[in-house]
Design an enzyme around this catalytic site. Structure first.
Site, PDB file in Angstrom:
ATOM      1  N   SER A 239      47.305  40.732  32.802  1.00 34.34           N
ATOM      2  CA  SER A 239      46.129  41.052  33.586  1.00 34.34           C
ATOM      3  C   SER A 239      45.451  39.774  34.080  1.00 34.34           C
ATOM      4  O   SER A 239      46.081  38.965  34.737  1.00 34.34           O
ATOM      5  CB  SER A 239      45.203  41.922  32.730  1.00 34.34           C
ATOM      6  OG  SER A 239      44.274  42.594  33.520  1.00 34.34           O
ATOM      7  N   ASP A 466      49.416  51.035  38.250  1.00 31.07           N
ATOM      8  CA  ASP A 466      48.475  50.312  37.408  1.00 31.07           C
ATOM      9  C   ASP A 466      47.084  50.411  38.030  1.00 31.07           C
ATOM     10  O   ASP A 466      46.892  50.028  39.178  1.00 31.07           O
ATOM     11  CB  ASP A 466      48.897  48.845  37.307  1.00 31.07           C
ATOM     12  CG  ASP A 466      48.098  48.049  36.282  1.00 31.07           C
ATOM     13  OD1 ASP A 466      46.886  48.272  36.166  1.00 31.07           O
ATOM     14  OD2 ASP A 466      48.696  47.196  35.612  1.00 31.07           O
ATOM     15  N   HIS A 494      48.268  50.250  32.539  1.00 32.13           N
ATOM     16  CA  HIS A 494      47.984  48.847  32.809  1.00 32.13           C
ATOM     17  C   HIS A 494      48.933  47.950  32.038  1.00 32.13           C
ATOM     18  O   HIS A 494      48.996  48.005  30.815  1.00 32.13           O
ATOM     19  CB  HIS A 494      46.531  48.557  32.407  1.00 32.13           C
ATOM     20  CG  HIS A 494      46.080  47.172  32.723  1.00 32.13           C
ATOM     21  ND1 HIS A 494      46.419  46.522  33.889  1.00 32.13           N
ATOM     22  CD2 HIS A 494      45.306  46.303  32.019  1.00 32.13           C
ATOM     23  CE1 HIS A 494      45.855  45.325  33.897  1.00 32.13           C
ATOM     24  NE2 HIS A 494      45.194  45.167  32.773  1.00 32.13           N
TER      25      HIS A 494
END
Length: 524
Positions: A239, A466, A494
């Protein structure tokens, strides 16, 4: 970056926090209890407690030789891990400005050690030391055998020298506030609340608040690389951690080793484009949830998928007009309700908890499960304390990295565009310009080549649905980095490694352990 238009305008943090653990409310309560600070085991020295850093004079910034050659004293700590504290400069611009501390934890390689692997779970503001405690559950045995896996709290985060803003009561109020941004008065009140938060952060953090930017954290990683005894940096970032890793590659392409960037962010996007991308990402994830819910039994959402989406929006709108009561003395505002909905969209394993929360809200008019979910997202313990400073660090880092326009007309035009693209949740990603409008420190310029020329292959992973880091962002990062190879996971949720399938696991571990990069364009 921005988040609820009704609340404090914080983007949904692209962080891996194990949302898949939210399978039942009981599990959620247990997780919240585990977040509470508890007395730790007494620290005791471990074998080979001191990590001797190699001479790295050619790459040491002038004036920082002592930090690059410092020794780390590793001690045993909770969960069978080893802990240490590194010293970093307050700012990499001035060796005389003072120092801060960086908190580290590691697992020892279970086999023949190849080196150290730094990890970052995302955020910004996510704790790498907390993340390490669950890494063994999702990282492959081959990886754990080959590396000392090192989690660190970046500057400003958690157990490192941290960003501090409000006390717990003030943070509760700030994170639950609703504003009617459809009026100029409501938007002005929202900006005033953000300005008070920024002022508190400045007063309670000091000069560190101006140097928690991502390039400074990447420079910290290079120092840690040297201190840990590695010639090249091996890194696994999720991320926001992909932005941190790509920044490192841009700053130090000759020192980049094997880098894997999972749930990638697009370094070419401005803050407004990020907000729109996330809004669409969460809209699509919510639609996937509604379709799945309606295909099963006991779904509180009726009619078509579009009608189900409207019913979810109705739950959120009702919270603005009449906050949901709970079994305690707190109520669920619209801002908290949206946190509660959104956190379950990070992993499809969490969808049953969202169903329970919506059932309570729609059929009983109560918000206990929504509140539990919001508290999980915000790292709030059941006793009212906060387990981390993730929200404070998130805001501080974002405000130094990039900002949206705070011009009212510009924000209203951007909001209209976002809400058209994401009609159910778009309002919660608008008006983020107010968050950093009165921040006490300026944006930090990035004066390096983002394409990282000369770096070895960098593995970039994107998940097709996502919500927090949309797939097109992975494509954007892969296009930006000259040596990138793009790997696609076709699925929900995610990030991919550690929560998807063997195809992804093999691609990541073959590269990190054996140095064999996957084919560019691999789809899993």
């Amino acid at each position: 970056m921005n988040f609820p238009s009704s609340g404090p305008s914080l983007t949904l943090r692209p962080a891996r926090r194990g949302a898949a653990a939210l399978v039942t409310v009981a599990a959620l309560v247990a997780l919240a209890a585990c977040d509470a600070d508890a007395p730790g085991k007494e620290a005791t020295p471990v074998d080979e407690a001191t990590s001797q850093a190699p001479t790295d004079a050619a790459g040491v910034p002038e004036g920082f030789d002592d930090l690059y050659s410092q020794d780390l004293e590793w001690t045993s700590c909770d969960a069978g891990l080893e802990c240490a504290t590194a010293t970093a400069p307050l700012t990499w611009d001035d060796p005389e400005a003072g120092t801060i501390e960086l908190d580290l934890k590691r697992t020892r390689a279970t086999g023949e050690k190849q080196g150290s692997l730094l990890i970052n779970p995302g955020g910004p503001g996510g704790s790498g030391t907390d993340f390490l405690e669950t890494a063994a559950e999702s990282f492959g045995d081959r990886l754990l055998a080959a590396y000392d896996v090192v989690g660190f709290d970046p500057r400003g985060v958690r157990a490192s020298t941290e960003v501090a803003c409000y006390d717990d009561a003030g943070k509760d109020e700030y994170l639950s506030a609703d504003f009617d941004v459809s009026t100029d008065e409501g938007l002005a009140a929202k900006r005033e609340a953000a300005a008070r938060w920024a002022e508190a952060c400045g007063e309670n953090t000091g000069d560190l608040l101006g140097s928690v930017d991502t390039p400074s954290a990447a420079k910290d990683m290079d120092m840690l690389r040297a201190v840990l005894g590695d010639e090249k940096l091996n890194y696994l970032g999720f991320s926001y951690g992909t932005d941190l890793g790509a920044t490192y590659a841009g700053l130090f392409p000759d020192r980049a080793g094997r880098l894997v960037l999972d749930g990638a962010m697009d370094p070419t996007l401005d803050a407004a484009a990020v907000s729109k991308g996330q809004a669409v990402g969460f809209e699509n994830a919510l639609r996937a949830y509604v379709e799945d819910c309606q295909a099963g039994a006991d779904c509180p959402l009726t009619g078509s998928v579009d009608e189900g989406m409207q019913q979810v929006r109705g739950v959120l709108d009702r919270a603005l007009d009449r906050p949901y009561p709970t079994s305690g003395d707190r109520v669920v505002t619209q801002t908290l309700a949206f946190y509660g909905v959104a956190v379950t969209l990070y992993a499809e394993q969490s969808w049953p908890v969202l169903t329970q929360a919506l059932d309570e809200a729609i059929n009983a008019g109560t918000g206990d499960t929504l509140l539990y979910l919001a508290d999980f997202y915000n790292d709030r313990n059941t006793d009212g304390s906060y387990a981390t400073n993730s929200i404070e660090a998130f805001t501080a880092i974002n405000c130094l990295d990039a900002r949206s326009s705070a011009d009212v007309d510009t924000m209203r035009a951007e909001a209209a565009e976002i809400e058209e693209a994401a009609p159910t949740v778009g309002t919660f990603f608008s008006y983020g310009g107010v968050t950093c409008a009165d921040w006490p420190y300026p944006v930090v310029e990035r004066d390096y080549d983002r394409s990282a020329p000369g770096a070895p292959p960098i593995v970039v992973i994107g998940t097709t649905n996502d919500p927090a880091t949309p797939y097109m962002w992975a494509e954007g990062m892969a296009d930006t980095l000259k040596s990138a190879v793009l790997v696609t996971y076709e699925g929900e949720g995610h990030t991919a490694y550690g929560r998807s399938n063997d195809c992804i696991a093999d691609a990541v571990e073959d590269y990190l352990v054996d140095g064999t990069a996957p084919d560019d364009g691999l789809t899993c």
